[in-house]
Write a protein that holds these residues in place. Structure first.
Motif, PDB file in Angstrom:
ATOM      1  N   GLY A  95      -0.535   3.395   5.128  1.00  0.00           N
ATOM      2  CA  GLY A  95       0.236   3.516   3.905  1.00  0.00           C
ATOM      3  C   GLY A  95       1.684   3.149   4.173  1.00  0.00           C
ATOM      4  N   VAL A 140      -5.541   6.902   4.455  1.00  0.00           N
ATOM      5  CA  VAL A 140      -4.698   6.038   5.287  1.00  0.00           C
ATOM      6  C   VAL A 140      -4.428   6.738   6.616  1.00  0.00           C
ATOM      7  CG1 VAL A 140      -3.629   4.945   3.277  1.00  0.00           C
ATOM      8  CG2 VAL A 140      -2.470   6.886   4.385  1.00  0.00           C
ATOM      9  N   LEU A 186      -3.757   1.212  -2.822  1.00  0.00           N
ATOM     10  CA  LEU A 186      -4.758   1.252  -1.754  1.00  0.00           C
ATOM     11  C   LEU A 186      -6.112   0.801  -2.284  1.00  0.00           C
ATOM     12  CD1 LEU A 186      -5.812   2.067   1.090  1.00  0.00           C
ATOM     13  CD2 LEU A 186      -6.080   4.402   0.180  1.00  0.00           C
ATOM     14  N   THR A 196     -12.190  11.382   1.107  1.00  0.00           N
ATOM     15  CA  THR A 196     -11.994  10.177   0.309  1.00  0.00           C
ATOM     16  C   THR A 196     -13.115   9.971  -0.690  1.00  0.00           C
ATOM     17  OG1 THR A 196     -13.220   8.824   1.867  1.00  0.00           O
ATOM     18  CG2 THR A 196     -10.862   9.040   2.242  1.00  0.00           C
ATOM     19  N   LEU A 243      -1.935   9.614  -0.572  1.00  0.00           N
ATOM     20  CA  LEU A 243      -2.387   8.515   0.271  1.00  0.00           C
ATOM     21  C   LEU A 243      -3.069   9.030   1.539  1.00  0.00           C
ATOM     22  CD1 LEU A 243       0.549   5.958  -0.016  1.00  0.00           C
ATOM     23  CD2 LEU A 243      -1.870   5.407  -0.348  1.00  0.00           C
ATOM     24  N   TRP A 244      -2.486  10.061   2.142  1.00  0.00           N
ATOM     25  CA  TRP A 244      -3.071  10.674   3.338  1.00  0.00           C
ATOM     26  C   TRP A 244      -4.460  11.222   3.022  1.00  0.00           C
ATOM     27  CZ3 TRP A 244      -2.287  10.578   8.334  1.00  0.00           C
ATOM     28  CH2 TRP A 244      -2.718  11.629   9.170  1.00  0.00           C
ATOM     29  N   ASP A 299       3.914  10.240  -3.350  1.00  0.00           N
ATOM     30  CA  ASP A 299       2.671   9.492  -3.126  1.00  0.00           C
ATOM     31  C   ASP A 299       2.124   9.653  -1.714  1.00  0.00           C
ATOM     32  OD1 ASP A 299       2.373   7.966  -5.683  1.00  0.00           O
ATOM     33  OD2 ASP A 299       4.337   7.193  -5.099  1.00  0.00           O
ATOM     34  N   THR A 352       0.849  -1.201   0.000  1.00  0.00           N
ATOM     35  CA  THR A 352       0.000   0.000   0.000  1.00  0.00           C
ATOM     36  C   THR A 352       0.882   1.247   0.000  1.00  0.00           C
ATOM     37  OG1 THR A 352      -1.507  -1.300   1.360  1.00  0.00           O
ATOM     38  CG2 THR A 352      -2.074   0.994   1.043  1.00  0.00           C
ATOM     39  N   THR A 353       1.508   1.496  -1.150  1.00  0.00           N
ATOM     40  CA  THR A 353       2.449   2.615  -1.267  1.00  0.00           C
ATOM     41  C   THR A 353       2.012   3.659  -2.270  1.00  0.00           C
ATOM     42  OG1 THR A 353       3.710   1.239  -2.819  1.00  0.00           O
ATOM     43  CG2 THR A 353       4.448   1.275  -0.519  1.00  0.00           C
ATOM     44  N   THR A 354       0.867   3.457  -2.922  1.00  0.00           N
ATOM     45  CA  THR A 354       0.268   4.449  -3.809  1.00  0.00           C
ATOM     46  C   THR A 354      -1.249   4.386  -3.624  1.00  0.00           C
ATOM     47  OG1 THR A 354      -0.100   2.978  -5.695  1.00  0.00           O
ATOM     48  CG2 THR A 354       2.075   4.021  -5.542  1.00  0.00           C
ATOM     49  N   VAL A 355      -1.947   5.401  -4.086  1.00  0.00           N
ATOM     50  CA  VAL A 355      -3.410   5.389  -4.007  1.00  0.00           C
ATOM     51  C   VAL A 355      -3.975   4.249  -4.843  1.00  0.00           C
ATOM     52  CG1 VAL A 355      -5.502   6.677  -4.563  1.00  0.00           C
ATOM     53  CG2 VAL A 355      -3.573   7.849  -3.486  1.00  0.00           C
TER      54      VAL A 355
END
Length: 468
Positions: free
Chosen positions: A129, A147, A110, A451, A142-143, A138, A104-107
């Motif tokens: 994340g 995440v 996710l 989101t 993500l925030w 990224d 889970t390192t990019t949208v």
């Protein structure tokens, strides 16, 4: 829900908890001058009454769980992990960004994970994340996507798709996370110390312990403290194992730095002296250390130097755990304890004259507060109706083959605890621990995150309007 021992604030009192549309509508405490049994018996429409030997506590909020789906679902998946959670009193999980593929390192990643979770959740689940080399841009997206913060390693993670940050990258990622007000959570072992430590092939637990020395933790934690001081970002130390880092942490907290710390049930329940050789079910990183170290961790919890207790449930297949035929350098590291953790810590705390209310604070309220879930981890009006019944009149005999997580391997296999979770309630929906078959869980996002609508289970939760 009614019981003679309901945790309201920091006290167990006779009370009736009334639930409406998944939230706690009222908490009616029986007056001190009333007969608790008669008062509870008089409640009309009672759906669930805790036995007199039981305690009603907030559902555990476990902020450190490796669910591994998609990509390594044969290690663990959303269905099996959330069932184990529900059976162990955990009603909220925050999933780690590895060991799934993709991490889970990019949208985009996710969203893949959210799609994988859809329709499988027995309890509520949110997501961390990841912070890895090359994904600095990224982090803020993500925030914004919801995440709860970002995990990084300062030494190799064990999986190639989630590499560690070097010291310069760590500062850059930490500064960026501080800029938008995020939270960095850190696997704090120092890569150089680990490289220099002896690590010969060996089945001896003592040799494995030498390969992950205390100095690996203290050096990495000092790096985190320095980074938090320099950037002003919030930092969190994951799975603290070494008591030798406690003075560093206490000094940083006294300085006013925004630093929080967790430890895990296996560090509080086991000790190196009693771990048999060639027993990979006990292998984890950082490692379980000696008995004196364990007692210092308990003291630090009591003193508030350590904030929280989480499972760090990190399962793998029997093939991965037994790789090397007992060589602990080759075996996968991770303890499977999601279903057992609360009962184990509660039992060990009772042996040390530590109240169950304090265990609940470490494992429910404090973890909920860490990730900003102010409506979780407490029994009060307006909170989610996430509850657990812990009954000291029922023995918990642990058999790994009967635990719900996917692969029947556990360091707790064969142990007996005086007390176990006998019922969990997820937003007003009572889960029968003998026949758990409903997927009432929802996907969670950080409060305030703008989101997209999260993918929700196809089976919608029922509404309970009577006193549960």
């Amino acid at each position: 829900m009614a019981g003679r021992r309901v945790l309201v604030g920091d006290r167990f009192v006779p009370a009736v908890v009334r639930i409406r549309q998944g939230r706690i509508e009222t908490v009616d405490v029986v007056p001190d001058d009333a007969d608790p049994g008669a008062a509870l018996d008089a409640v009309e429409g009672l759906v669930l009454r805790a036995p007199d030997t039981a305690f009603v506590v907030p559902g555990v909020v476990d902020t450190h769980v490796h669910i591994n789906e998609p990509g390594r679902t044969h290690w663990e998946g959303f269905s099996s992990a959330t069932e184990a959670a529900a059976l162990g009193g955990a009603t909220t999980l925050i999933d780690m960004p590895l060991n799934s593929i993709p991490p889970t390192t990019t949208v985009e990643h996710l969203r893949i994970k959210q799609e994988a979770a859809a329709g499988q959740l027995m309890v509520d689940v949110g997501f961390w994340g990841g912070a890895i080399p090359g994904n600095l841009a990224d982090l803020e997206p993500l925030w914004e996507a919801g995440v709860f913060g970002f995990k990084c390693f300062l030494a190799p993670s064990g999986v190639e798709e989630f590499p560690p940050l070097d010291p310069q990258q760590f500062r850059e990622h930490l500064a960026e996370i501080g800029r938008f007000g995020g939270l960095m959570i850190v696997h704090a072992e120092d890569a150089r110390v680990l490289e220099e430590a002896p690590s010969p092939p060996s089945r001896a637990y003592a040799d494995f312990l030498l390969s992950r020395p205390d100095t690996a933790e203290t050096a990495a934690i000092q790096q985190v403290i320095d980074g938090v001081r320099e950037t002003g970002a919030r930092g969190h130390i994951l799975h603290l194992s070494s008591a030798r880092a406690l003075d560093l942490i206490a000094d940083a907290r006294a300085e006013g730095l925004p630093l929080t710390v967790e430890t895990c049930p296996h560090y509080l329940c086991f000790n190196a002296e009693s771990i048999p050789d060639a027993s990979p079910q006990f292998k984890c990183c950082p490692p379980i250390r000696d008995a004196g170290n364990r007692e210092q961790l308990w003291q630090a919890l009591r003193a508030g130097v350590i904030d929280a207790v989480v499972s760090d449930h990190s399962p793998a297949t029997a093939e991965e755990k037994q790789r090397g035929d007992g060589d602990l350098q080759q075996a996968w590291g991770g303890v499977s304890g999601l279903q057992v953790g609360f009962s184990a810590v509660a039992f060990e705390a009772r042996r040390r004259n530590i109240g169950l209310h304090q265990v609940s604070r470490w494992m429910s309220r404090n973890t909920a507060d860490l990730v900003g879930l102010a409506h979780k981890g407490r029994i009060e009006v307006g909170a989610d109706a996430d509850l657990a019944i812990y009954d000291t009149g029922v023995e918990f005999r642990i058999e790994a083959t009967r635990l719900a997580h996917r692969n029947p391997i556990s360091a707790y296999d064969g142990l007996r605890y005086g007390g176990r979770i006998t019922r969990s309630v997820v937003r007003g929906n009572a889960i029968d621990v003998d026949r758990p078959d409903h997927h009432w869980g929802r996907q969670l996002a950080r409060a305030g995150a703008p989101t997209q609508p999260l993918t929700q289970p196809t089976t919608q939760p029922t509404t309970q309007e009577a006193p549960a």
